[in-house]
Scaffold this active site. Structure first.
Site, short mmCIF file in Angstrom:
data_model
loop_
_atom_site.label_atom_id
_atom_site.label_comp_id
_atom_site.label_asym_id
_atom_site.label_seq_id
_atom_site.Cartn_x
_atom_site.Cartn_y
_atom_site.Cartn_z
N CYS A 1 3.34 8.60 1.14
CA CYS A 1 3.86 7.66 2.13
C CYS A 1 4.19 6.36 1.40
CB CYS A 1 2.76 7.46 3.18
SG CYS A 1 3.20 6.31 4.46
N SER B 1 11.02 5.98 15.61
CA SER B 1 9.84 5.56 16.37
C SER B 1 10.29 5.25 17.78
CB SER B 1 9.23 4.32 15.71
OG SER B 1 8.76 4.65 14.43
N CYS C 1 1.22 -2.70 15.24
CA CYS C 1 1.24 -2.35 13.82
C CYS C 1 0.61 -3.46 12.98
CB CYS C 1 2.67 -2.10 13.37
SG CYS C 1 2.82 -1.70 11.62
N CYS D 1 -1.29 5.70 9.76
CA CYS D 1 -0.09 5.00 10.21
C CYS D 1 -0.44 3.67 10.84
CB CYS D 1 0.60 5.79 11.32
SG CYS D 1 1.50 7.18 10.79
N HIS E 1 8.24 5.83 21.04
CA HIS E 1 7.06 5.19 21.64
C HIS E 1 7.13 4.94 23.14
CE1 HIS E 1 6.12 5.12 17.54
NE2 HIS E 1 6.13 3.83 17.28
N ASN F 1 -3.80 4.21 16.15
CA ASN F 1 -4.86 3.98 15.17
C ASN F 1 -5.27 2.52 15.22
OD1 ASN F 1 -4.87 6.60 13.90
ND2 ASN F 1 -2.86 6.06 13.07
N SER G 1 11.60 6.92 8.23
CA SER G 1 11.23 6.57 9.60
C SER G 1 11.73 5.17 9.93
CB SER G 1 9.70 6.62 9.73
OG SER G 1 9.31 6.25 11.02
N GLY H 1 6.87 -1.75 6.05
CA GLY H 1 8.27 -2.13 6.05
C GLY H 1 9.16 -1.26 6.92
N GLU I 1 0.82 -1.20 0.00
CA GLU I 1 0.00 0.00 0.00
C GLU I 1 0.87 1.26 0.00
OE1 GLU I 1 -4.20 -1.25 1.87
OE2 GLU I 1 -2.64 -0.79 3.33
N CYS J 1 6.27 -5.21 15.36
CA CYS J 1 5.81 -4.27 16.38
C CYS J 1 4.37 -4.64 16.76
CB CYS J 1 5.89 -2.84 15.87
SG CYS J 1 7.59 -2.35 15.52
N CYS K 1 6.67 -6.81 6.90
CA CYS K 1 7.74 -6.23 7.72
C CYS K 1 8.20 -7.28 8.72
CB CYS K 1 7.21 -5.01 8.47
SG CYS K 1 8.47 -4.13 9.42
N1 SAH Z 1 9.22 0.89 10.10
C1 SAH Z 1 9.19 2.32 10.21
C2 SAH Z 1 7.98 2.93 9.52
C3 SAH Z 1 6.70 2.51 10.17
S1 SAH Z 1 5.21 3.39 9.95
C4 SAH Z 1 9.19 2.70 11.69
O1 SAH Z 1 9.03 1.83 12.51
O2 SAH Z 1 9.40 3.87 12.01
C5 SAH Z 1 5.40 4.97 10.55
C6 SAH Z 1 4.96 5.23 11.97
O3 SAH Z 1 3.66 4.74 12.28
C7 SAH Z 1 5.90 4.58 12.98
O4 SAH Z 1 6.25 5.50 13.98
C8 SAH Z 1 5.02 3.49 13.55
O5 SAH Z 1 5.48 3.11 14.82
C9 SAH Z 1 3.67 4.15 13.55
N2 SAH Z 1 2.55 3.21 13.69
C10 SAH Z 1 2.52 1.92 13.33
N3 SAH Z 1 1.33 1.37 13.65
C11 SAH Z 1 0.59 2.35 14.20
C12 SAH Z 1 -0.74 2.41 14.68
N4 SAH Z 1 -1.55 1.35 14.67
N5 SAH Z 1 -1.17 3.58 15.17
C13 SAH Z 1 -0.36 4.68 15.15
N6 SAH Z 1 0.88 4.69 14.68
C14 SAH Z 1 1.37 3.54 14.21
#
Ligand code: SAH
Length: 345
Positions: free
Chosen positions: A103, A218, A117, A337, A220, A294, A195, A163, A90, A114, A110
């Protein structure tokens, strides 16, 4: 077998052409034609017969196929692109005024797993190649030109799709190099952001090899136990070490490191969390993007309420660390995200 034109950086294309005894200026012209003028069809200009023949026999200009497109009420567009082997990723166009940010995905699935995610739960299927990363941009751009001719400008690029970009370092680096090449898109480096979940082997290479694009980490949670749960690679690549390397990456004076902070209700949104985040980033060139969680089907965390989000931000403000809450766009079509997946929903 043909190789994709979109696979080559300019120096690589120059080598290929030289090896085949073609005129030296041609790769720059081709970059100009395909990227700056954004004509993604084969090269039509008056070039020698030999060069034309070489190009048509050796280079392909195919773009990923659009499998599905979803348009959100807020003008966000989510594409599911299909590559030649049938794998899908996507890509999201995020509107801001008359422009878009795109994006991009860097892998099918991936490997980082996480816990919050949607993509992570899918596991890694394969890396994308440079041309497949470029292809997402070019195919999305073509769609915009056709469907929204009045506002088809893509001004910024974020590697925040599916990814872990630094786990696919070479392909992502190649794509960035093509995006910033003067004869090509000529994008400025501060318009591109990568990112990362804190993938240390990639961060270590970044210092020496990556063009000076923006880095987003990231974060968190600053607490080991919580970050271990959220981002399991934290066990192998602990945050202290990651922050140390991130701080060593040279940056031009004005630039900040972006720290993403996913906010999950009752998990990492307490005063203790805000305080520790503030203390960790205080005095650094830091900017925090607070991303309220999200949800997606089956997800185990919850999104905090508006009041809880505002409270967390106010607590962080006490430490003079600049931040913004990223209220999501496109969540009605699961384009926000962490909601990306390789299957049409
Ligand atoms: N692999 C990269 C890109 C991931 S997506 C990374 O880890 O940074 C970009 C951002 O969205 C990251 O900060 C990720 O942690 C966040 N993200 C992933 N799932 C999410 C969710 N369900 N709600 C909010 N943010 C999320």
């Amino acid at each position: 077998m043909k190789t994709s034109f979109f696979q080559y950086t300019l120096p690589e294309l120059e080598v290929l052409f030289k090896e085949n005894n073609l005129v030296p200026g041609l790769p720059g012209k081709l970059f100009n034609w395909h990227y700056k003028l954004q004509n993604v069809g084969p090269y039509e200009e008056d070039i020698s017969k030999g060069a034309k023949e070489f190009i048509s026999q050796n280079l392909s200009f195919d773009l990923p196929e659009i499998d599905t497109v979803h348009e959100s009420a807020d003008r966000t567009v989510k594409f599911l692109f299909k590559f030649q082997d049938g794998k899908k990723v996507e890509t999201v166009l995020i509107p801001s005024k008359k422009k878009y940010g795109i994006c991009l995905s860097s892998q099918v699935g991936c490997a980082m797993k996480c816990s919050f995610c949607h993509t992570g739960l899918q596991g890694l299927e394969r890396h994308l190649q440079t041309h497949e990363i470029l292809g997402q941009f070019l195919a999305a751009k073509q769609w915009l030109v056709k469907n929204r001719p009045q506002d088809s400008h893509i001004a910024t690029i974020v590697f925040m799709g599916q990814g872990e970009p630094l786990h696919n370092f070479d392909a992502v680096k190649g794509a960035c190099e093509i995006f910033i090449t003067r004869q090509g898109f000529s994008m400025s480096m501060e318009k591109i952001t990568i990112s990362t979940a804190g993938y240390l082997p990639g961060l270590e290479r970044w210092k020496a090899e990556m063009p000076d694009v923006n880095i987003a980490l990231s974060l968190h949670s600053t607490f080991k136990e919580k970050r271990d749960e959220l981002i399991p690679i934290n066990k192998a690549y602990p945050l202290d070490k990651v922050l140390e390397i991130v701080n060593q990456i040279p940056k031009t004076k004005k630039r900040f490191v972006i720290y993403e902070y996913l906010l999950a209700k009752g998990f990492n949104d307490t005063y203790e969390d805000a305080k520790s985040l503030g203390e960790t980033l205080q005095g650094k060139r830091a900017f925090v993007n607070i991303i309220p969680f999200n949800p997606f089907p089956g997800s185990k965390y919850q999104r905090p309420t508006r009041e809880e989000i505002d409270m967390f931000k106010a607590e962080l403000d006490e430490f003079n660390v600049p931040s913004l809450v990223r209220f999501t766009k496109g969540d009605d079509i699961l384009a926000a995200c962490g909601q990306l997946n390789s299957k049409a929903l």
